[in-house]
Each structure stands twice: as C-alpha cells, then as structure tokens.
Design a protein around this motif. Structure first.
Motif, short mmCIF file in Angstrom:
data_model
loop_
_atom_site.label_atom_id
_atom_site.label_comp_id
_atom_site.label_asym_id
_atom_site.label_seq_id
_atom_site.Cartn_x
_atom_site.Cartn_y
_atom_site.Cartn_z
N LEU A 157 -0.99 9.58 16.89
CA LEU A 157 0.27 9.23 17.56
C LEU A 157 1.56 10.23 17.20
O LEU A 157 2.34 10.00 17.76
CB LEU A 157 0.57 7.80 17.11
N VAL A 158 1.33 11.20 16.46
CA VAL A 158 2.05 12.23 15.91
C VAL A 158 2.18 13.49 16.83
O VAL A 158 0.91 13.91 16.64
CB VAL A 158 2.21 12.19 14.55
N ALA A 159 3.14 14.04 17.37
CA ALA A 159 2.86 15.13 18.09
C ALA A 159 3.10 16.42 17.13
O ALA A 159 2.20 17.53 17.47
CB ALA A 159 4.07 15.32 19.15
N LYS A 160 4.02 16.48 16.08
CA LYS A 160 4.11 17.41 15.21
C LYS A 160 2.69 17.66 14.60
O LYS A 160 2.00 16.83 13.77
CB LYS A 160 5.16 17.38 14.23
N GLY A 161 1.87 18.76 14.27
CA GLY A 161 0.97 18.97 13.77
C GLY A 161 0.85 18.80 12.18
O GLY A 161 -0.30 17.92 11.63
N LYS A 162 1.79 19.28 11.48
CA LYS A 162 1.66 19.24 10.03
C LYS A 162 1.87 17.67 9.54
O LYS A 162 1.31 17.39 8.58
CB LYS A 162 2.93 20.02 9.48
N LEU A 163 2.83 16.84 10.29
CA LEU A 163 3.02 15.47 10.06
C LEU A 163 1.53 14.79 10.53
O LEU A 163 1.53 13.61 9.93
CB LEU A 163 3.95 14.91 10.83
N SER A 164 0.73 15.11 11.28
CA SER A 164 -0.29 14.34 11.72
C SER A 164 -1.59 14.43 10.93
O SER A 164 -2.62 14.21 11.18
CB SER A 164 -0.42 14.54 13.23
N LEU B 298 0.90 -1.43 0.10
CA LEU B 298 0.09 0.03 -0.05
C LEU B 298 0.80 1.27 0.00
O LEU B 298 0.59 2.14 -0.67
CB LEU B 298 -0.98 0.10 1.26
N ALA B 299 2.02 1.07 0.83
CA ALA B 299 2.89 2.51 0.88
C ALA B 299 3.59 2.66 -0.40
O ALA B 299 3.42 3.81 -0.74
CB ALA B 299 4.04 1.99 1.72
N ARG B 300 3.77 1.89 -1.34
CA ARG B 300 4.43 2.02 -2.58
C ARG B 300 3.31 2.36 -3.50
O ARG B 300 3.37 3.21 -4.40
CB ARG B 300 5.12 0.42 -3.30
N ALA B 301 2.18 1.71 -3.56
CA ALA B 301 1.09 1.96 -4.53
C ALA B 301 0.50 3.41 -4.32
O ALA B 301 0.07 3.98 -5.35
CB ALA B 301 0.12 1.00 -4.42
N PHE B 302 0.40 3.85 -3.28
CA PHE B 302 -0.30 5.09 -2.88
C PHE B 302 0.85 6.42 -2.37
O PHE B 302 0.19 7.42 -2.04
CB PHE B 302 -1.11 4.90 -1.71
N GLY B 303 1.92 6.06 -2.55
CA GLY B 303 2.91 7.00 -1.97
C GLY B 303 2.86 7.43 -0.46
O GLY B 303 2.81 8.76 -0.29
N LEU B 304 2.94 6.64 0.40
CA LEU B 304 2.87 6.76 1.76
C LEU B 304 4.18 7.14 2.36
O LEU B 304 5.03 6.48 1.87
CB LEU B 304 2.01 5.63 2.36
N THR B 305 4.23 7.93 3.17
CA THR B 305 5.25 7.98 4.32
C THR B 305 5.48 6.80 5.17
O THR B 305 4.28 5.96 5.13
CB THR B 305 5.21 9.37 5.01
N SER C 171 7.89 18.36 3.23
CA SER C 171 6.56 18.83 4.18
C SER C 171 5.92 19.58 3.19
O SER C 171 4.66 19.82 3.46
CB SER C 171 7.13 19.42 5.54
N GLN C 172 6.61 20.59 2.39
CA GLN C 172 5.77 21.45 1.40
C GLN C 172 4.98 20.61 0.44
O GLN C 172 3.76 20.78 0.17
CB GLN C 172 6.85 22.19 1.04
N GLU C 173 5.60 19.61 0.10
CA GLU C 173 5.07 18.69 -0.85
C GLU C 173 3.70 17.97 -0.36
O GLU C 173 2.67 17.94 -0.98
CB GLU C 173 5.84 17.76 -1.71
N ARG C 174 3.96 17.52 1.06
CA ARG C 174 2.63 16.79 1.43
C ARG C 174 1.56 17.56 2.03
O ARG C 174 0.40 17.49 1.77
CB ARG C 174 3.42 16.21 2.97
N GLU C 175 2.12 18.97 2.22
CA GLU C 175 1.00 19.95 2.64
C GLU C 175 0.04 20.43 1.60
O GLU C 175 -0.85 20.54 1.62
CB GLU C 175 1.75 21.34 3.16
#
Length: 510
Positions: free
Chosen positions: A415-422, A383-390, A486-490
């Motif tokens: 489970l993630v403290a950083k807002g942008k990553l969660s 799933l990670a490879r097919a959907f481009g998951l971190t 992080s910019q691309e993910r945002e």
C-alpha cells in the motif's frame, strides 16, 4: 578332604567356636587338606566373633593383607588386634600414614617394639613418611597393592564426602612413596573425577601434578569416558575448564587431537562440545580453521538448545540476511537465547525495537477509552507501543499473518509507494507485556478473522477513526507510534547496516 577336616567342618556348622577359629585360619593360610580361600575363612571367623573376638581379630590381622582387611570392612579387627599384636600395630600405623593421618600413624609406631627407623625421626613434628612406608615395605608389612587400594578407597571416600583437599592429599602419597606404584584404571578415573569436581565447584587442584592429570585424562578418554574427553579436548585447545586454566591440566596444546576428542563427545550426545568445536574451527588463526565446519558445529549446538550457540547463530544469520525469511529465522534463535536468560541476546533484541515517546500511563488510559469503542483498533495501538511500530505499520499490517510466537514479521507493504517505507521488518517481543499483547491480539483477530475486515474497514477508514477518537480524547498520536528517522528504520531492516551499528556489542557476543 581328610577325616579330621570333615569333623572340624561338622563342628563348625554347629557353632563350635574353636572349630570356627581353626577352620577359618586354615582357609586363610591353606593346609594339606584345605585349599586357601579367603572369603570362606573370613565367614568362619565371623561366626566365632561373639565368644572369641580378640582371637578372631588377631588371626585376621596376622594372615590378611592391609588391602584385604580394608576391602572386607575389617578395620575394627585391625584396631582391636593392634592392642596386643605387633604386626597389627605396624599395619594399622601404615594404614593411618596412607590416609594422611600421620599423628595416628606415629602414635601406633611408638607402641611398636620393632625399631626400623630412628626414634628421633618418629618423634619429630613432621615424620619422614616416605622412609617409614619404605621400611614397612621391606618388612613385608605392606605391599604395592596395599598402598594402591588404601589410597584409592580413602581418596574416593573423601571425594564423595566433598573433602577435595583430603582426597588430593591422599593421592600425593604416591609421589611421596619411595617405591613406584603403578596407576591402575581406578586411580585414573579418580583423578578425572577430582578434576571434574574442582571445575564444577570452583576448587583448586592443590599439589596434584599436571603430568598425572594429563595421563589420567588420556587413559580415561581412551576408555570412553566422555567427561574426560570433554575436559581434555577443551584443555588441548587452550580453553579453560571453568576457572581451571588449560596449562594447569595439560603440558601443551594440540588442536587436531582436541577436535577429535570433542567430535567424539558431540557424536555421543554431549551437545556443548559442538560449541567448543565452533570456536576452534572459526578461529582463522588456528591450524584447523574451517568456516564450513564451524557453521555446521554451531548449527548442531543451536539445535540442541545451547544458549550461546543460539545467540551466535542468530547473529550470523541476521548479519547476513537479505530477505524477510532469513531475518525471521535469525530473530527466532536470538529470541530463544534471550528467553533463556542471555543478557547479550536481550540487548541485541532491543536494537530492533524503535523508540516510542510519551508516558505509559497516558497511553494506557487512552487505549482503554478507545477499546470500549473499537477493540481491534485499541489492540493495534497496544502492539504499536509494545513493538515500536510506525503509524503506517500499525494501521496497515495484517495481524493474523504477522504474529509469531516470538514477535512480529511485517511483510513488504504494497500500500506504500515509497520503497524504503514499504520494506519488510522483523520485530521481536522484548518484554512480558509485548508477549502478552501477542497472545491477546492472536486470540482477538483469529476469532474475528472473517469479520475483521468489515469491522475495521480500509486503512483510510482506520486512520480517520483514530484521528476522530484522539481529537475527542485530546490525545496526541505520537504517544503510540515510533517517530524514528528513515536511517534508524533502515538499520533494522538490512542485516549489514544493523551489524555496522551494533558492531561493538557483536564483538562481545562471540
């Protein structure tokens, strides 16, 4: 009825040829004892054909109009009678001229003794058809009803045989005739059908006049013809009908009338009309601009499965989305459009999938090795490879609640403290492989839903297990997971930022 008429009828019933001839002619012309009845007269004359075909043909050609002869399928009688009868020859020549067969028409005129036009004109390569028809009118060989019927029936037959040029050529005979022939509903419908045929098969309308086309579209629309409403509605808005430009069909634009016609089409079940209405009402420059109405029409079109409407509505929702639910709604529409073959939708879907490095062969080989040890972890890697998951997304997501028929919906990661990553993210399936992964993952994790937590353990346990397995296989984890910034993910999480990045293709999509 007179006694002699009764006797004649009795003889006709026995099959007497002379009686059938006399009685048939009497019904065609009417007599003191017999009221005129064309259909009965023809039926009696048909009984006499086996023994007196030539006399029957001459009688029919003499007493029936050209329209009646053609409508009763008696063209054979007209041809046979023309060999010996002057009136029949004139009628037959008129029939050929009206069917745009001038060579045949001239051929029969040359055999006529009646000289109502200059013989040099008849012998010319391009005979003066309007003058000939006008003279035949004057001689009462043909009348306006004959002209209308012959042209209508011939043009319709030509259209049914996919001979559009011949059909248009026959209709042009109306403008060539010196006598005015009123267009009836049948004619208007024929012209509308010709326009629809030309649009469908990308054909030219030839010499068919714009005024005649618009008049016919108006008349048929008023009579409830949805195809005519659709064509006229688009044309009045300035939109082409296929390859036919609007100014080829109508003289000027009329947006209000266009909206009224297209609304009628949409309410009657012609779903594509809602898409046209969206375009008209969403144009802020038009006199009928109405954003609320535009949105309503677009939603109606998308609800009916119109590919372009699904794409446009999906884009609008995604562009304005601020939460995961609206993003999922927009993505579902965009995915549906792409699934139906829309190339722009496919391109936009790919913008939500983060890139993953490494060769597919290397990744698949490692996944097969891991699958023999822990199938669920291997599925997360697929799933990670097919959907481009971190890495964090792939290992922490709850697959049973994440999977949708069209992709993945990643909820906010607690489970993630950083807002942008969660922050939540919606990811579509952009390939057949990705769709297959969804099906397999759904079946695997649903069947083991109770045991999955025990089998997989915590996030930390999955991470440690993956690290040990990759070390053992001498494989780097980057071939499975996206390492996007992080910019691309945002840009894939917030609608406005995504729209800014994709602004060029979004312009093309509307």
């Amino acid at each position: 009825m007179r006694r002699e008429d009764l006797q004649l009828r009795q003889l006709a019933k026995t099959g007497d040829t002379e009686a059938c001839l006399k009685l048939g002619e009497a019904y065609l012309t009417g007599s003191p004892g017999i009221a005129k009845n064309t259909s009965i007269g023809i039926s009696y004359l048909r009984l006499a054909i086996p023994k007196a075909e030539q006399r029957v043909s001459s009688c029919l050609a003499k007493h029936l109009s050209l329209r009646e002869l053609i409508s009763e399928d008696l063209a054979f009688a007209l041809r046979q009678a023309a060999e010996v009868d002057e009136i029949a020859r004139l009628k037959l020549s008129a029939w050929h001229f009206l069917r745009c067969e001038p060579d045949m028409g001239v051929s029969w005129l040359r055999r006529c003794q009646t000289r109502f036009i200059d013989s040099n004109a008849i012998d010319s390569q391009v005979p003066p058809v309007p003058e000939i028809l006008d003279s035949l009118h004057a001689l009462r060989v043909i009348n306006s009803k004959d002209v209308s019927y012959v042209i209508e029936s011939g043009a319709r037959s030509a259209l049914d045989e996919n001979r559009l040029d011949k059909s248009i050529q026959m209709i042009s005979m109306l403008s060539m005739s010196c006598r005015s022939v009123a267009l009836d509903p049948v004619f208007h419908q024929l012209i509308c059908d010709i326009v629809a045929y030309a649009e469908k098969f990308r054909r030219d309308l030839g010499c068919l006049s714009k005024s005649m086309i618009e008049q016919s579209l108006e008349r048929c629309s008023a009579n409830g013809d949805l195809n005519a409403c659709h064509i006229l509605g688009r044309s009045l808005a300035g939109y082409p009908c296929g390859h036919l430009p609007a100014d080829r069909l109508v003289r000027s634009q009329n947006l209000r009338k266009s909206v009224a016609l297209l609304l009628r089409c949409g309410d009657a079940g012609m779903s594509i009309a809602w898409l046209h209405l969206f375009r008209i009402c969403s144009d802020y420059r038009s006199s009928v601009a109405n954003p609320t109405m535009a949105k309503f029409c677009l939603e109606k079109a998308a609800k009916h499965g119109i590919v372009e409407a699904e794409r446009c509505l999906g884009i609008i929702i995604l562009r304005e989305s601020l939460d995961i639910d609206s993003m999922a709604t927009g993505m579902k529409l965009l995915h549906s459009s792409a699934h139906k073959g829309d190339s722009l939708a496919k391109t936009l879907l790919c913008s939500f999938v983060l890139p993953v490095s490494g060769l597919e062969e290397d990744a698949e080989a490692a996944i097969l090795e891991i699958q023999s040890v822990t199938p669920m972890l291997a599925m997360r890697l697929r799933l990670a490879r097919a959907f481009g998951l971190t890495k964090l997304e792939a290992l922490s997501m709850n697959i049973t609640t994440t999977i949708r028929p069209w992709g993945l919906v990643l909820e906010k990661n607690t489970l993630v403290a950083k807002g942008k990553l969660s922050e939540p993210r919606v990811i579509p399936a952009t390939s057949t492989y990705a769709m297959n992964c969804l099906d397999i993952a759904s079946a695997l994790f649903t069947s083991n839903s109770l045991e999955s937590t025990i089998f997989e353990g915590s996030l930390r346990a999955r991470s440690l297990q993956l690290r040990r397995l990759l070390q053992k296989l001498h494989v780097q984890e980057k071939i499975f997971f996206s390492s996007a910034s992080s910019q691309e993910r945002e840009s894939t999480r917030v609608g406005a930022k995504w729209a800014k990045v994709q602004k060029e293709i979004l312009k093309e999509s509307f």
